[in-house]
Write a protein that holds these residues in place. Sequence first.
Motif, PDB file in Angstrom:
ATOM      1  N   VAL A 171       4.233 -47.399 112.448  1.00  0.00           N
ATOM      2  CA  VAL A 171       5.508 -48.400 112.296  1.00  0.00           C
ATOM      3  C   VAL A 171       6.239 -48.071 111.106  1.00  0.00           C
ATOM      4  N   ASN A 172       7.655 -47.682 111.634  1.00  0.00           N
ATOM      5  CA  ASN A 172       8.478 -47.130 110.564  1.00  0.00           C
ATOM      6  C   ASN A 172       9.938 -47.832 110.844  1.00  0.00           C
ATOM      7  N   ALA A 173      10.550 -47.898 109.566  1.00  0.00           N
ATOM      8  CA  ALA A 173      12.067 -48.391 109.744  1.00  0.00           C
ATOM      9  C   ALA A 173      12.978 -47.000 109.441  1.00  0.00           C
ATOM     10  N   VAL A 174      13.946 -46.981 110.261  1.00  0.00           N
ATOM     11  CA  VAL A 174      14.901 -46.005 109.786  1.00  0.00           C
ATOM     12  C   VAL A 174      16.360 -46.836 109.331  1.00  0.00           C
ATOM     13  N   GLN A 175      16.809 -46.531 108.109  1.00  0.00           N
ATOM     14  CA  GLN A 175      17.750 -47.426 107.484  1.00  0.00           C
ATOM     15  C   GLN A 175      19.075 -46.376 107.338  1.00  0.00           C
ATOM     16  N   PRO A 176      19.817 -46.681 108.403  1.00  0.00           N
ATOM     17  CA  PRO A 176      21.149 -45.819 108.189  1.00  0.00           C
ATOM     18  C   PRO A 176      21.923 -46.519 107.119  1.00  0.00           C
ATOM     19  N   GLY A 177      22.842 -45.558 106.499  1.00  0.00           N
ATOM     20  CA  GLY A 177      24.120 -46.069 105.820  1.00  0.00           C
ATOM     21  C   GLY A 177      25.064 -46.286 106.738  1.00  0.00           C
ATOM     22  N   PRO A 178      26.491 -46.001 106.216  1.00  0.00           N
ATOM     23  CA  PRO A 178      27.641 -45.952 107.147  1.00  0.00           C
ATOM     24  C   PRO A 178      27.418 -44.879 108.034  1.00  0.00           C
ATOM     25  N   VAL A 179      27.631 -45.116 109.300  1.00  0.00           N
ATOM     26  CA  VAL A 179      27.286 -44.002 110.495  1.00  0.00           C
ATOM     27  C   VAL A 179      28.764 -44.378 111.273  1.00  0.00           C
ATOM     28  N   ASP A 180      29.147 -43.178 111.748  1.00  0.00           N
ATOM     29  CA  ASP A 180      30.582 -43.337 112.584  1.00  0.00           C
ATOM     30  C   ASP A 180      30.452 -43.578 113.890  1.00  0.00           C
ATOM     31  N   THR A 181      30.274 -45.120 114.183  1.00  0.00           N
ATOM     32  CA  THR A 181      30.014 -45.480 115.439  1.00  0.00           C
ATOM     33  C   THR A 181      31.305 -46.559 115.786  1.00  0.00           C
ATOM     34  N   ASP A 182      31.192 -47.087 117.010  1.00  0.00           N
ATOM     35  CA  ASP A 182      32.001 -48.351 117.539  1.00  0.00           C
ATOM     36  C   ASP A 182      31.725 -49.468 116.323  1.00  0.00           C
ATOM     37  N   MET A 183      30.681 -49.822 115.800  1.00  0.00           N
ATOM     38  CA  MET A 183      30.188 -50.829 114.921  1.00  0.00           C
ATOM     39  C   MET A 183      30.848 -50.455 113.631  1.00  0.00           C
ATOM     40  N   ASN A 184      30.917 -49.221 113.189  1.00  0.00           N
ATOM     41  CA  ASN A 184      31.611 -49.110 111.737  1.00  0.00           C
ATOM     42  C   ASN A 184      32.266 -47.461 111.884  1.00  0.00           C
ATOM     43  N   PRO A 185      33.554 -47.730 112.649  1.00  0.00           N
ATOM     44  CA  PRO A 185      34.236 -46.180 112.634  1.00  0.00           C
ATOM     45  C   PRO A 185      34.572 -45.577 111.380  1.00  0.00           C
ATOM     46  N   ALA A 186      34.743 -44.525 111.184  1.00  0.00           N
ATOM     47  CA  ALA A 186      34.770 -43.792 110.155  1.00  0.00           C
ATOM     48  C   ALA A 186      36.361 -43.924 109.459  1.00  0.00           C
ATOM     49  N   ASP A 187      37.220 -44.409 110.651  1.00  0.00           N
ATOM     50  CA  ASP A 187      38.631 -44.732 110.162  1.00  0.00           C
ATOM     51  C   ASP A 187      38.705 -46.353 109.984  1.00  0.00           C
ATOM     52  N   GLY A 188      37.717 -47.045 109.992  1.00  0.00           N
ATOM     53  CA  GLY A 188      37.815 -48.483 109.869  1.00  0.00           C
ATOM     54  C   GLY A 188      38.059 -49.038 108.341  1.00  0.00           C
ATOM     55  N   PRO A 189      38.411 -50.323 108.520  1.00  0.00           N
ATOM     56  CA  PRO A 189      38.888 -51.083 107.472  1.00  0.00           C
ATOM     57  C   PRO A 189      37.921 -51.097 105.975  1.00  0.00           C
ATOM     58  N   LEU A 190      36.401 -50.780 106.166  1.00  0.00           N
ATOM     59  CA  LEU A 190      35.541 -50.837 105.253  1.00  0.00           C
ATOM     60  C   LEU A 190      35.356 -49.316 104.463  1.00  0.00           C
ATOM     61  N   LYS A 191      36.173 -48.184 105.017  1.00  0.00           N
ATOM     62  CA  LYS A 191      35.878 -46.956 104.608  1.00  0.00           C
ATOM     63  C   LYS A 191      36.128 -46.871 102.949  1.00  0.00           C
ATOM     64  N   ASP A 192      36.901 -47.283 102.689  1.00  0.00           N
ATOM     65  CA  ASP A 192      37.213 -47.252 101.025  1.00  0.00           C
ATOM     66  C   ASP A 192      36.058 -47.893 100.081  1.00  0.00           C
ATOM     67  N   THR A 193      35.827 -49.142 100.554  1.00  0.00           N
ATOM     68  CA  THR A 193      34.762 -49.821  99.795  1.00  0.00           C
ATOM     69  C   THR A 193      33.536 -49.181  99.812  1.00  0.00           C
ATOM     70  N   LEU A 194      33.013 -48.536 101.167  1.00  0.00           N
ATOM     71  CA  LEU A 194      31.916 -47.767 101.392  1.00  0.00           C
ATOM     72  C   LEU A 194      31.783 -46.769 100.498  1.00  0.00           C
ATOM     73  N   TYR A 195      33.025 -45.728 100.682  1.00  0.00           N
ATOM     74  CA  TYR A 195      32.754 -44.447  99.923  1.00  0.00           C
ATOM     75  C   TYR A 195      32.724 -44.641  98.403  1.00  0.00           C
ATOM     76  N   GLY A 196      33.282 -45.704  98.094  1.00  0.00           N
ATOM     77  CA  GLY A 196      33.193 -46.050  96.431  1.00  0.00           C
ATOM     78  C   GLY A 196      31.661 -46.296  96.123  1.00  0.00           C
ATOM     79  N   LEU A 197      30.940 -46.630  96.844  1.00  0.00           N
ATOM     80  CA  LEU A 197      29.439 -46.839  96.726  1.00  0.00           C
ATOM     81  C   LEU A 197      28.561 -45.618  96.864  1.00  0.00           C
ATOM     82  N   MET A 198      28.971 -44.536  97.565  1.00  0.00           N
ATOM     83  CA  MET A 198      28.198 -43.545  98.241  1.00  0.00           C
ATOM     84  C   MET A 198      28.433 -42.389  97.159  1.00  0.00           C
ATOM     85  N   SER A 199      27.453 -41.404  97.198  1.00  0.00           N
ATOM     86  CA  SER A 199      27.539 -40.294  96.599  1.00  0.00           C
ATOM     87  C   SER A 199      28.242 -39.098  97.486  1.00  0.00           C
TER      88      SER A 199
END
Length: 237
Positions: A171-199
């Motif tokens: 039994v395992n969990a896979v934990q994605p970070g930001p992934v380009d889908t309808d839920m979290n589109p790559a051109d969405g409003p969270l982009k700058d916040t998320l990229y500021g936290l990512m390497s």
Amino acid sequence: MAGLKGKRALVLGGSRGIGAAIVRRLAAEGAEVVFTYAGSREAAERLAGETGARAELTDSADREAVVARVRESGALDVLVVNAGVAMMGDPLELDADEVDRMIRINVHAPYHAAVEAARRMPEGGRIVVIGSNVGNHVGFPGIAAYALTKSAVQGMVRGLARDFGPRGITVNAVQPGPVDTDMNPADGPLKDTLYGLMSIKRHGRPDEIAGMVAWLAGPEAGFVTGAMHTIDGGYGA
Ligand code: NDP
């Protein structure tokens, strides 16, 4: 790619995004795949036609429907619980009924599906739940309710790994970070916040998540259980 030949897999929430990539990948690996959908019938039917998987309407907010779907699937080798929703916003403003519905989909459904699957799962069975990197770390405000659901996934994965390990079921969990889908589109409003936290400053692709799921479902991962597999472009580094 035939690592899952002859295996029976059920993917809860497979019509779009990460779930659709998981359906494609498991089918490409030779598994006999059934997947569920709720709102996206056309997408589900297209995916079924493309992959040879079978699509079934099952609302993950309805515990009885989820348990019945798992039961009807018989002795599964692989269960993947991907269906999830994300509500974001000021907790003082969020609709309480919608928050509870999210908890039913993101928490109750994975737990009850995993338990029901384990009743018939043979030795070597695999249960994978799609959590989120926010189960580890909440980097910004407005996601407390969603984060609580993904932290709950961690506890259930650890506990069920203890319960089912003696039967050779992982039994395992896979934990994605930001992934380009309808839920979290790559051109969405969270982009700058998320990229500021990512390497690695880009959204992940659904197939990158599906690759990890396929590995966990496959023959090489029999000693991997009770673990959180985070794929987040370094968000949590
Ligand atoms: P999408 O919104 O793009 O797709 C969600 C999928 O879940 C769809 O197939 C949808 O089916 C299904 N689903 C939603 N509600 C229900 C329901 N009540 N019953 C059955 N199926 C349902 O999301 P993602 O692909 O981005 O997310 C998939 C998983 O990954 C979720 O658990 C999410 O929390 C997690 N995740 C996503 C991240 C991201 O950045 N994208 C980051 C971290 C985690 P339908 O349309 O047919 O209702």
